[in-house]
Motif scaffolding. Structure first.
Motif, PDB file in Angstrom:
ATOM      1  N   ARG A   1       8.014  -9.757   7.665  1.00 31.85           N
ATOM      2  CA  ARG A   1       8.751  -9.698   8.932  1.00 31.85           C
ATOM      3  C   ARG A   1       9.681  -8.490   8.976  1.00 31.85           C
ATOM      4  NH1 ARG A   1       9.389 -15.269   7.855  1.00 31.85           N
ATOM      5  NH2 ARG A   1      11.614 -14.966   7.384  1.00 31.85           N
ATOM      6  N   GLU A   2      10.307  -8.187   7.841  1.00 32.20           N
ATOM      7  CA  GLU A   2      11.212  -7.033   7.789  1.00 32.20           C
ATOM      8  C   GLU A   2      10.446  -5.733   7.989  1.00 32.20           C
ATOM      9  OE1 GLU A   2      13.205  -7.368   4.070  1.00 32.20           O
ATOM     10  OE2 GLU A   2      14.722  -8.791   4.834  1.00 32.20           O
ATOM     11  N   LEU A   3       9.253  -5.636   7.409  1.00 33.65           N
ATOM     12  CA  LEU A   3       8.435  -4.436   7.573  1.00 33.65           C
ATOM     13  C   LEU A   3       8.063  -4.239   9.036  1.00 33.65           C
ATOM     14  CD1 LEU A   3       6.604  -2.097   6.595  1.00 33.65           C
ATOM     15  CD2 LEU A   3       4.830  -3.819   6.158  1.00 33.65           C
ATOM     16  N   VAL A   4       7.584  -5.289   9.678  1.00 31.75           N
ATOM     17  CA  VAL A   4       7.166  -5.192  11.079  1.00 31.75           C
ATOM     18  C   VAL A   4       8.356  -4.835  11.970  1.00 31.75           C
ATOM     19  CG1 VAL A   4       6.251  -6.493  13.037  1.00 31.75           C
ATOM     20  CG2 VAL A   4       5.208  -6.746  10.780  1.00 31.75           C
ATOM     21  N   ALA A   5       9.506  -5.452  11.721  1.00 30.54           N
ATOM     22  CA  ALA A   5      10.694  -5.158  12.521  1.00 30.54           C
ATOM     23  C   ALA A   5      11.144  -3.713  12.340  1.00 30.54           C
ATOM     24  CB  ALA A   5      11.828  -6.113  12.141  1.00 30.54           C
ATOM     25  N   ALA A   6      11.046  -3.204  11.117  1.00 28.65           N
ATOM     26  CA  ALA A   6      11.456  -1.824  10.854  1.00 28.65           C
ATOM     27  C   ALA A   6      10.557  -0.839  11.601  1.00 28.65           C
ATOM     28  CB  ALA A   6      11.422  -1.544   9.353  1.00 28.65           C
ATOM     29  N   VAL A   7       9.249  -1.082  11.579  1.00 27.67           N
ATOM     30  CA  VAL A   7       8.321  -0.204  12.296  1.00 27.67           C
ATOM     31  C   VAL A   7       8.585  -0.272  13.790  1.00 27.67           C
ATOM     32  CG1 VAL A   7       5.902   0.200  12.875  1.00 27.67           C
ATOM     33  CG2 VAL A   7       6.549  -0.293  10.516  1.00 27.67           C
ATOM     34  N   ALA A   8       8.822  -1.474  14.314  1.00 27.22           N
ATOM     35  CA  ALA A   8       9.051  -1.635  15.743  1.00 27.22           C
ATOM     36  C   ALA A   8      10.274  -0.857  16.212  1.00 27.22           C
ATOM     37  CB  ALA A   8       9.209  -3.115  16.081  1.00 27.22           C
ATOM     38  N   SER A   9      11.284  -0.741  15.360  1.00 24.30           N
ATOM     39  CA  SER A   9      12.523  -0.062  15.744  1.00 24.30           C
ATOM     40  C   SER A   9      12.502   1.431  15.444  1.00 24.30           C
ATOM     41  CB  SER A   9      13.713  -0.703  15.024  1.00 24.30           C
ATOM     42  OG  SER A   9      13.630  -0.488  13.622  1.00 24.30           O
ATOM     43  N   ALA A  10      11.473   1.911  14.772  1.00 23.40           N
ATOM     44  CA  ALA A  10      11.446   3.304  14.315  1.00 23.40           C
ATOM     45  C   ALA A  10      11.122   4.274  15.452  1.00 23.40           C
ATOM     46  CB  ALA A  10      10.417   3.466  13.201  1.00 23.40           C
ATOM     47  N   ASP A  11      11.750   5.453  15.379  1.00 18.83           N
ATOM     48  CA  ASP A  11      11.396   6.562  16.271  1.00 18.83           C
ATOM     49  C   ASP A  11      10.378   7.484  15.609  1.00 18.83           C
ATOM     50  OD1 ASP A  11      13.373   6.101  18.492  1.00 18.83           O
ATOM     51  OD2 ASP A  11      14.781   6.307  16.820  1.00 18.83           O
ATOM     52  N   GLY A  12      10.264   7.408  14.294  1.00 15.28           N
ATOM     53  CA  GLY A  12       9.306   8.196  13.532  1.00 15.28           C
ATOM     54  C   GLY A  12       9.098   7.532  12.185  1.00 15.28           C
ATOM     55  N   ILE A  13       8.000   7.875  11.524  1.00  8.43           N
ATOM     56  CA  ILE A  13       7.619   7.196  10.294  1.00  8.43           C
ATOM     57  C   ILE A  13       7.136   8.223   9.271  1.00  8.43           C
ATOM     58  CG2 ILE A  13       6.061   5.449   9.291  1.00  8.43           C
ATOM     59  CD1 ILE A  13       5.863   4.301  12.193  1.00  8.43           C
ATOM     60  N   VAL A  14       7.435   7.974   8.011  1.00 10.77           N
ATOM     61  CA  VAL A  14       6.874   8.744   6.901  1.00 10.77           C
ATOM     62  C   VAL A  14       6.155   7.755   5.994  1.00 10.77           C
ATOM     63  CG1 VAL A  14       7.358  10.165   4.876  1.00 10.77           C
ATOM     64  CG2 VAL A  14       8.685  10.502   6.978  1.00 10.77           C
ATOM     65  N   ILE A  15       4.879   8.025   5.695  1.00  9.99           N
ATOM     66  CA  ILE A  15       4.095   7.131   4.839  1.00  9.99           C
ATOM     67  C   ILE A  15       3.624   7.904   3.614  1.00  9.99           C
ATOM     68  CG2 ILE A  15       2.082   5.619   4.677  1.00  9.99           C
ATOM     69  CD1 ILE A  15       2.128   5.411   7.727  1.00  9.99           C
ATOM     70  N   GLY A  16       3.825   7.312   2.452  1.00 12.59           N
ATOM     71  CA  GLY A  16       3.330   7.915   1.218  1.00 12.59           C
ATOM     72  C   GLY A  16       2.437   6.937   0.484  1.00 12.59           C
ATOM     73  N   THR A  17       1.314   7.422  -0.031  1.00 17.30           N
ATOM     74  CA  THR A  17       0.413   6.557  -0.783  1.00 17.30           C
ATOM     75  C   THR A  17      -0.044   7.232  -2.067  1.00 17.30           C
ATOM     76  OG1 THR A  17      -1.657   5.282  -0.730  1.00 17.30           O
ATOM     77  CG2 THR A  17      -1.660   7.389   0.424  1.00 17.30           C
ATOM     78  N   PRO A  18      -0.124   6.488  -3.161  1.00 20.86           N
ATOM     79  CA  PRO A  18      -0.854   7.016  -4.313  1.00 20.86           C
ATOM     80  C   PRO A  18      -2.337   6.973  -3.984  1.00 20.86           C
ATOM     81  CG  PRO A  18      -0.093   4.776  -4.756  1.00 20.86           C
ATOM     82  CD  PRO A  18       0.461   5.160  -3.421  1.00 20.86           C
ATOM     83  N   ALA A  19      -3.096   7.911  -4.506  1.00 23.29           N
ATOM     84  CA  ALA A  19      -4.543   7.927  -4.261  1.00 23.29           C
ATOM     85  C   ALA A  19      -5.223   7.031  -5.287  1.00 23.29           C
ATOM     86  CB  ALA A  19      -5.078   9.353  -4.371  1.00 23.29           C
ATOM     87  N   TYR A  20      -5.878   5.991  -4.821  1.00 16.66           N
ATOM     88  CA  TYR A  20      -6.643   5.101  -5.677  1.00 16.66           C
ATOM     89  C   TYR A  20      -8.115   5.277  -5.363  1.00 16.66           C
ATOM     90  CZ  TYR A  20      -2.406   2.561  -7.091  1.00 16.66           C
ATOM     91  OH  TYR A  20      -1.179   2.217  -7.607  1.00 16.66           O
ATOM     92  N   HIS A  21      -8.857   5.813  -6.329  1.00 14.10           N
ATOM     93  CA  HIS A  21     -10.294   6.037  -6.143  1.00 14.10           C
ATOM     94  C   HIS A  21     -10.575   6.852  -4.892  1.00 14.10           C
ATOM     95  CE1 HIS A  21     -10.349   2.045  -8.492  1.00 14.10           C
ATOM     96  NE2 HIS A  21     -10.447   3.060  -9.343  1.00 14.10           N
ATOM     97  N   GLY A  22      -9.734   7.843  -4.654  1.00 17.82           N
ATOM     98  CA  GLY A  22      -9.964   8.779  -3.559  1.00 17.82           C
ATOM     99  C   GLY A  22      -9.531   8.302  -2.204  1.00 17.82           C
ATOM    100  N   SER A  23      -8.763   7.199  -2.116  1.00 16.68           N
ATOM    101  CA  SER A  23      -8.345   6.699  -0.810  1.00 16.68           C
ATOM    102  C   SER A  23      -6.954   6.100  -0.904  1.00 16.68           C
ATOM    103  CB  SER A  23      -9.353   5.672  -0.289  1.00 16.68           C
ATOM    104  OG  SER A  23      -9.105   5.387   1.080  1.00 16.68           O
ATOM    105  N   VAL A  24      -6.524   5.500   0.201  1.00 15.58           N
ATOM    106  CA  VAL A  24      -5.211   4.871   0.267  1.00 15.58           C
ATOM    107  C   VAL A  24      -5.168   3.668  -0.673  1.00 15.58           C
ATOM    108  CG1 VAL A  24      -3.596   3.699   1.823  1.00 15.58           C
ATOM    109  CG2 VAL A  24      -4.970   5.625   2.661  1.00 15.58           C
ATOM    110  N   SER A  25      -4.050   3.458  -1.346  1.00 17.12           N
ATOM    111  CA  SER A  25      -3.941   2.311  -2.248  1.00 17.12           C
ATOM    112  C   SER A  25      -4.023   1.011  -1.462  1.00 17.12           C
ATOM    113  CB  SER A  25      -2.620   2.366  -3.021  1.00 17.12           C
ATOM    114  OG  SER A  25      -1.527   2.027  -2.188  1.00 17.12           O
ATOM    115  N   GLY A  26      -4.501  -0.030  -2.126  1.00 18.19           N
ATOM    116  CA  GLY A  26      -4.618  -1.323  -1.467  1.00 18.19           C
ATOM    117  C   GLY A  26      -3.276  -1.848  -0.995  1.00 18.19           C
ATOM    118  N   MET A  27      -2.207  -1.617  -1.769  1.00 18.93           N
ATOM    119  CA  MET A  27      -0.891  -2.122  -1.409  1.00 18.93           C
ATOM    120  C   MET A  27      -0.371  -1.457  -0.136  1.00 18.93           C
ATOM    121  SD  MET A  27       2.472  -2.571  -3.822  1.00 18.93           S
ATOM    122  CE  MET A  27       3.033  -0.883  -3.761  1.00 18.93           C
TER     123      MET A  27
END
Length: 204
Positions: free
Chosen positions: A63-89
């Motif tokens: 719920r906190e994640l969804v609320a944070a995205v809803a209130s955001a004016d911009g977003i930064v996303i970082g992912t480790p590469a797992y097997h050449g793609s976005v991590s499952g988490m």
């Protein structure tokens, strides 16, 4: 600006203080220097139940994640590469944005999203960045012109932690700047659409 824009960072791994999380923090720090309010959702905060659209209840973290995205004016996303793609988490966290499908700004609509990928080698980092940008597009977000890859495997031409490399740090900071710049432009357009439209060249 009359009120600071809010930039939310999402990313990392289950290990607090991971290289990916640190990369997101650098971008958020640059956004903060531009006057933005920032918030990081990383590390243990991303350990969420597998997203199920049919499930009625959500965890507190979800719920906190969804609320944070809803209130955001911009977003930064970082992912480790797992097997050449976005991590499952990280992908699971992004799946939670489905909760905003009926929001006034559905999914990532009207937001710039800075994308970062971290891998041991450049091939995995590049393919993971492409996958992350594709997911952002699918969520109706606007990936910033700059996406950043960070490779952690030393080469004969460098040594030590790659995040201490000046060029890498500058690119992460530029990404944070671009997210803020877009958020400010979007706010100006929303507040005064007639004035902003007048600035466009004929035929634009």
């Amino acid at each position: 600006m009359s009120a600071a824009v809010t930039i939310v960072g999402i990313g990392g791994s289950a290990r607090p203080g991971s290289t990916t999380e640190r990369a997101v923090r650098i971008a958020l720090a640059a956004a903060a220097r531009r006057g933005a309010r920032t918030r990081l959702i990383g590390g243990p905060d991303l350990v969420l139940p597998l997203y199920d659209a049919a499930e009625v209840g959500r965890s507190v973290r979800g719920r906190e994640l969804v609320a944070a995205v809803a209130s955001a004016d911009g977003i930064v996303i970082g992912t480790p590469a797992y097997h050449g793609s976005v991590s499952g988490m990280v992908k699971n966290a992004l799946d939670y944005v489905e909760e905003l499908r009926a929001d006034e700004r559905p999914y990532f609509s009207e937001r710039a999203v800075g994308c970062i990928s971290v891998a041991r080698g450049c091939q995995g980092a590049g393919s993971a960045l492409a996958a992350l940008r594709a997911t952002v597009h699918a969520l109706r977000g606007w990936p910033t012109p700059l996406g950043v890859t960070v490779t952690t495997e030393p080469t004969p031409f460098d040594s030590g932690e790659r995040l201490d490399d000046l060029r890498t740090r500058e690119r992460l900071e530029l990404l944070g700047d671009q997210v803020v710049e877009f958020a400010l432009m979007r706010r100006a357009w929303t507040a005064h659409p007639e004035t902003e439209a007048a600035r466009l060249p004929p035929g634009a």
